[in-house]
Write an enzyme that holds these catalytic residues in place. Sequence first.
Site, PDB file in Angstrom:
ATOM      1  N   GLY A   1     -23.841 -11.599 -26.576  1.00  0.00           N
ATOM      2  CA  GLY A   1     -22.995 -12.308 -27.535  1.00  0.00           C
ATOM      3  C   GLY A   1     -21.536 -12.238 -27.135  1.00  0.00           C
ATOM      4  O   GLY A   1     -20.699 -12.961 -27.644  1.00  0.00           O
TER       5      GLY A   1
ATOM      6  N   CYS B   1       5.428  -5.889   1.592  1.00  0.00           N
ATOM      7  CA  CYS B   1       5.726  -4.455   1.565  1.00  0.00           C
ATOM      8  C   CYS B   1       5.036  -3.734   2.735  1.00  0.00           C
ATOM      9  O   CYS B   1       5.427  -3.902   3.874  1.00  0.00           O
ATOM     10  CB  CYS B   1       5.382  -3.866   0.198  1.00  0.00           C
ATOM     11  SG  CYS B   1       6.122  -2.241  -0.038  1.00  0.00           S
ATOM     12  N   TYR B   2       3.973  -2.975   2.478  1.00  0.00           N
ATOM     13  CA  TYR B   2       3.277  -2.324   3.601  1.00  0.00           C
ATOM     14  C   TYR B   2       2.785  -3.375   4.603  1.00  0.00           C
ATOM     15  O   TYR B   2       2.863  -3.196   5.820  1.00  0.00           O
ATOM     16  CB  TYR B   2       2.090  -1.500   3.073  1.00  0.00           C
ATOM     17  CG  TYR B   2       1.295  -0.821   4.170  1.00  0.00           C
ATOM     18  CD1 TYR B   2       1.732   0.376   4.717  1.00  0.00           C
ATOM     19  CD2 TYR B   2       0.126  -1.394   4.662  1.00  0.00           C
ATOM     20  CE1 TYR B   2       1.018   0.991   5.742  1.00  0.00           C
ATOM     21  CE2 TYR B   2      -0.601  -0.790   5.678  1.00  0.00           C
ATOM     22  CZ  TYR B   2      -0.147   0.399   6.217  1.00  0.00           C
ATOM     23  OH  TYR B   2      -0.849   1.002   7.228  1.00  0.00           O
TER      24      TYR B   2
ATOM     25  N   ASP C   1     -18.601 -12.823 -21.676  1.00  0.00           N
ATOM     26  CA  ASP C   1     -19.067 -12.824 -20.281  1.00  0.00           C
ATOM     27  C   ASP C   1     -20.539 -13.232 -20.166  1.00  0.00           C
ATOM     28  O   ASP C   1     -20.884 -14.130 -19.402  1.00  0.00           O
ATOM     29  CB  ASP C   1     -18.878 -11.440 -19.629  1.00  0.00           C
ATOM     30  CG  ASP C   1     -17.433 -10.989 -19.651  1.00  0.00           C
ATOM     31  OD1 ASP C   1     -16.560 -11.848 -19.861  1.00  0.00           O
ATOM     32  OD2 ASP C   1     -17.168  -9.787 -19.462  1.00  0.00           O
TER      33      ASP C   1
ATOM     34  N   GLY D   1       0.850  -1.182   0.000  1.00  0.00           N
ATOM     35  CA  GLY D   1       0.000   0.000   0.000  1.00  0.00           C
ATOM     36  C   GLY D   1       0.885   1.231   0.000  1.00  0.00           C
ATOM     37  O   GLY D   1       2.067   1.133   0.328  1.00  0.00           O
TER      38      GLY D   1
ATOM     39  N   HIS E   1       8.336  -7.340  -3.544  1.00  0.00           N
ATOM     40  CA  HIS E   1       7.064  -7.775  -4.155  1.00  0.00           C
ATOM     41  C   HIS E   1       7.236  -9.100  -4.902  1.00  0.00           C
ATOM     42  O   HIS E   1       7.702  -9.100  -6.036  1.00  0.00           O
ATOM     43  CB  HIS E   1       6.564  -6.697  -5.129  1.00  0.00           C
ATOM     44  CG  HIS E   1       6.071  -5.477  -4.427  1.00  0.00           C
ATOM     45  ND1 HIS E   1       4.777  -5.354  -3.983  1.00  0.00           N
ATOM     46  CD2 HIS E   1       6.711  -4.353  -4.041  1.00  0.00           C
ATOM     47  CE1 HIS E   1       4.627  -4.184  -3.368  1.00  0.00           C
ATOM     48  NE2 HIS E   1       5.795  -3.560  -3.391  1.00  0.00           N
TER      49      HIS E   1
ATOM     50  N   LYS F   1     -10.907 -11.877 -16.519  1.00  0.00           N
ATOM     51  CA  LYS F   1     -11.286 -12.141 -17.915  1.00  0.00           C
ATOM     52  C   LYS F   1     -10.699 -13.456 -18.436  1.00  0.00           C
ATOM     53  O   LYS F   1     -11.376 -14.235 -19.084  1.00  0.00           O
ATOM     54  CB  LYS F   1     -10.807 -10.974 -18.790  1.00  0.00           C
ATOM     55  CG  LYS F   1     -11.374 -10.972 -20.185  1.00  0.00           C
ATOM     56  CD  LYS F   1     -12.797 -10.486 -20.147  1.00  0.00           C
ATOM     57  CE  LYS F   1     -13.431 -10.402 -21.493  1.00  0.00           C
ATOM     58  NZ  LYS F   1     -14.761  -9.757 -21.399  1.00  0.00           N
TER      59      LYS F   1
ATOM     60  N   GLU G   1       4.932 -10.804  -6.178  1.00  0.00           N
ATOM     61  CA  GLU G   1       3.872 -10.973  -7.178  1.00  0.00           C
ATOM     62  C   GLU G   1       4.214 -10.366  -8.531  1.00  0.00           C
ATOM     63  O   GLU G   1       3.527 -10.621  -9.510  1.00  0.00           O
ATOM     64  CB  GLU G   1       2.552 -10.381  -6.653  1.00  0.00           C
ATOM     65  CG  GLU G   1       2.486  -8.863  -6.562  1.00  0.00           C
ATOM     66  CD  GLU G   1       3.144  -8.290  -5.302  1.00  0.00           C
ATOM     67  OE1 GLU G   1       3.965  -8.995  -4.692  1.00  0.00           O
ATOM     68  OE2 GLU G   1       2.856  -7.134  -4.960  1.00  0.00           O
TER      69      GLU G   1
END
Length: 511
Positions: free
Chosen positions: A226, A84-85, A229, A57, A171, A367, A173
């Site tokens: 269409g 981190c934070y 999703d 953060g 980090h 997605k 990630e």
Amino acid sequence: MDRQDTILIIDFGGQYCHLISRRIRDFGVATEIVPADISFQELAEKKYIRGIILSGGAMSVFDKNAPTLDPRILLLSVHFLGICYGHQLLAHLQRGRVQQGKSGEYGLTPLRVINRNGLLKRLNKTESVWMNHRDVVTKLPSSFLVLAATKHSHIAAYASKDKKFFGVQFHPEVTHTQKGDQILKNFVLDIARCKPTRSSLSLVDSIVAEASDSIGNRKTIIALSGGVDSSVAATLVSRAIGRRLTAIYVDTGLMRHKETEEIKKTFQKIPLRLKVVDAKKQFFSALKGVTEPEKKRKIIGKLFIDIFTKEAKQEKADVLVQGTIYSDRIESGITKHSSVIKSHHNVGGLPKNLGLELYEPLRDLYKDEVRALARTLALPPPILTRQVFPGPGLAIRIIGEVTPERTDIVRQASRIIEEELRKTKHWDAIWMSFAVLLPIKSVGIQGDERSYKYPVVVRIVESRDAMTAQFLKLPFEILEQISTRITNEVREVNRVVYDITHKPPATMEWE
Ligand code: XMP
């Protein structure tokens, strides 16, 4: 329904929060992101949580309004990893010491790994990690061990001796951190002992079971566009409640080549009631004489909602299913930014006062997970590989008045562009490719005769997040083939131009 082992991510406003979630889901483990002010009670009820990650953060633990945690959460019998934070906050809450660093530590940084067990198992003695911080942890509680250090952060990673609390200043990630995935795997699979059960197949089962529980016997409707999703949402809910689901598809006349046929073909095979509303005449007559882009968008959005509301009332349904996905729910820059520039419209934007209960089966999915589900559900290739398409359809690709004839020109030219690009290696890199019709005419020569016809613009862009885009620097041979086919096959066009503008300053669509 039993929930699968889950890693909970507490969001402290870090820009990397969703990346943590994506990485962990790639190991087949479920994740859930919650805000930092989550109550102890709410969290304690989530019995399926095996580990809690405190994200990064932008704040300092010393800031006046710095986000923190209800300390009772730390008493829960799960494993914690602060990033981190989160690393600083965990140390701070356990009476370690956090201080402002003399300077920041940003970018790729060499990490000396002191303890190559547990969290840092399978790492080398030196690794490269991504840092982005100013404050540092300078003292740990006596029950904690230092696991790794950098020149600037003497406590760049730590663990409590009882292996309950872990922290990393860097980090894991982000892909820049070489062994980031390994560290997250060590935490999620070895330390928190999550069983990787999340696959597209198990997701199908759990969404279908949840839909069945939530909807029960009630009549339900979904607006089918269409797009991938709403197609996936309709297919899943139909597996749960069958023909108690009515899918309403509004054919605005502004759809792509064969889109309506494709929808009919696909959804007639699925056990739901498909209602195709032919509203072409209504849309074209409402758009008659309208040239102003915002006015077009508003007319289309309103008409769509009016038609849908009328159909929904006729159906006497109780529940409305929407294909909202995770990214639609986060307050992302894209919605904020785009809505200022254009009045966005899509079927996800139905009014709240329809008097229907809202059910969003894909609300926690990204997605690419929805695309993977679409493949598992064996939705046909045209739906699977379709590019994103704006709610107002082809209308915003016709500059000036929208008529059936002009719509057909854009539709045919866009079909040719797509057919040609699908033959090339560039297709997968493309965000969108389409034709835009300009409301002017120019002189040409076709079949030895003077012609006076429309030009079309070819727009082909790549983008990662829709916020920015680059026009594709395609080989001229491909553009030449597109141009030749359009002028040969679309009778009303005698000139083709290529749009070489990035976004910004242009937008992807012309209106
Ligand atoms: P722009 O033109 O703003 O487009 O650069 C960015 C992306 O958004 C799509 N787009 C829309 N999508 N309803 C939608 O669902 C809309 O009203 C709308 N307008 C633009 C556009 O196709 C591109 O992918």
